[in-house]
Design a protein around this motif. Structure first.
Motif, short mmCIF file in Angstrom:
data_model
loop_
_atom_site.label_atom_id
_atom_site.label_comp_id
_atom_site.label_asym_id
_atom_site.label_seq_id
_atom_site.Cartn_x
_atom_site.Cartn_y
_atom_site.Cartn_z
N VAL A 27 -15.89 -12.73 -10.74
CA VAL A 27 -15.88 -11.89 -9.62
C VAL A 27 -14.94 -11.61 -8.42
O VAL A 27 -14.29 -10.71 -8.05
N LEU A 28 -13.96 -12.95 -8.24
CA LEU A 28 -13.17 -13.02 -7.28
C LEU A 28 -11.81 -11.98 -7.91
O LEU A 28 -11.09 -11.28 -7.17
N THR A 29 -11.78 -12.07 -9.05
CA THR A 29 -10.41 -11.09 -9.71
C THR A 29 -10.90 -9.65 -9.43
O THR A 29 -10.05 -8.83 -9.05
N ALA A 30 -12.15 -9.37 -9.69
CA ALA A 30 -12.40 -7.87 -9.38
C ALA A 30 -12.46 -7.74 -8.05
O ALA A 30 -12.07 -6.55 -7.60
N ALA A 31 -12.95 -8.25 -7.10
CA ALA A 31 -12.67 -8.17 -5.56
C ALA A 31 -11.32 -8.06 -5.20
O ALA A 31 -11.13 -7.28 -4.24
N ALA A 32 -10.46 -8.84 -5.72
CA ALA A 32 -9.27 -8.92 -5.17
C ALA A 32 -8.67 -7.71 -5.70
O ALA A 32 -7.72 -6.95 -5.06
N SER A 33 -8.81 -7.27 -7.00
CA SER A 33 -8.35 -6.02 -7.61
C SER A 33 -8.82 -4.70 -6.63
O SER A 33 -7.97 -3.71 -6.19
N ALA A 34 -10.25 -4.62 -6.24
CA ALA A 34 -10.83 -3.45 -5.54
C ALA A 34 -10.27 -3.38 -4.11
O ALA A 34 -9.97 -2.58 -3.53
N ALA A 35 -9.89 -4.86 -3.49
CA ALA A 35 -8.95 -4.79 -2.20
C ALA A 35 -7.76 -4.43 -2.18
O ALA A 35 -7.44 -3.56 -1.30
N VAL A 36 -7.12 -4.83 -3.21
CA VAL A 36 -5.69 -4.15 -3.32
C VAL A 36 -5.91 -2.41 -3.61
O VAL A 36 -4.76 -1.83 -2.85
N ALA A 37 -6.55 -2.16 -4.23
CA ALA A 37 -6.65 -0.69 -4.59
C ALA A 37 -7.07 -0.05 -3.42
O ALA A 37 -6.65 1.36 -3.26
N ALA A 38 -7.97 -0.56 -2.78
CA ALA A 38 -8.38 0.16 -1.47
C ALA A 38 -7.36 0.38 -0.34
O ALA A 38 -7.30 1.21 0.27
N THR A 39 -6.29 -0.57 -0.26
CA THR A 39 -5.48 -0.49 0.71
C THR A 39 -4.23 0.25 0.33
O THR A 39 -3.30 0.65 1.15
N VAL A 40 -4.01 0.64 -0.90
CA VAL A 40 -2.87 1.42 -1.36
C VAL A 40 -3.25 2.91 -1.19
O VAL A 40 -4.28 3.27 -1.66
N SER A 41 -2.29 3.59 -0.60
CA SER A 41 -2.25 5.04 -0.49
C SER A 41 -1.11 5.78 -1.04
O SER A 41 0.00 5.33 -0.73
N CYS A 42 -1.34 7.05 -1.44
CA CYS A 42 -0.53 7.68 -1.79
C CYS A 42 0.38 8.80 -0.78
O CYS A 42 -0.58 9.16 0.13
N PRO A 43 1.39 9.01 -0.61
CA PRO A 43 2.07 9.88 0.37
C PRO A 43 1.21 11.20 0.22
O PRO A 43 1.00 11.64 -0.98
N ALA A 44 1.70 12.17 1.07
CA ALA A 44 1.24 13.62 0.67
C ALA A 44 1.94 14.26 -0.39
O ALA A 44 1.20 15.36 -1.03
#
Length: 81
Positions: A27-44
């Motif tokens: 659960v903690l691994t999945a939560a950490a992965s989701a948190a990192v994925a939510a903070t990464v954004s691509c430029p235009a």
């Protein structure tokens, strides 16, 4: 060695905290992965673009896994052409 492995397997199966610990790690691994994925954004321009310009033509050059010096065509080289 087989007896030791059987004893460890029995201990792992019967210890009260093993299943909870494994579940918490998953659960903690999945939560950490989701948190990192939510903070990464691509430029235009898109994620596959080199925004910083760090990929120079020199770094994109195909590199051989072997040295090229024995096969160079220098004066006196006996390597086949």
């Amino acid at each position: 060695m087989r007896r030791e492995l059987h004893a460890e397997w029995t201990k792992t199966r019967t210890a009260p905290g093993t299943a909870w610990l494994l579940s918490a790690v998953v659960v903690l691994t999945a939560a950490a992965s989701a948190a990192v994925a939510a903070t990464v954004s691509c430029p235009a321009t898109g994620c596959d673009q080199d925004v910083a310009g760090s990929a120079s033509p020199e770094s994109r050059r195909v590199r051989r896994p072997w040295p090229s010096w024995p096969y160079s065509r220098s004066a006196g080289s006996t390597a086949p052409a």
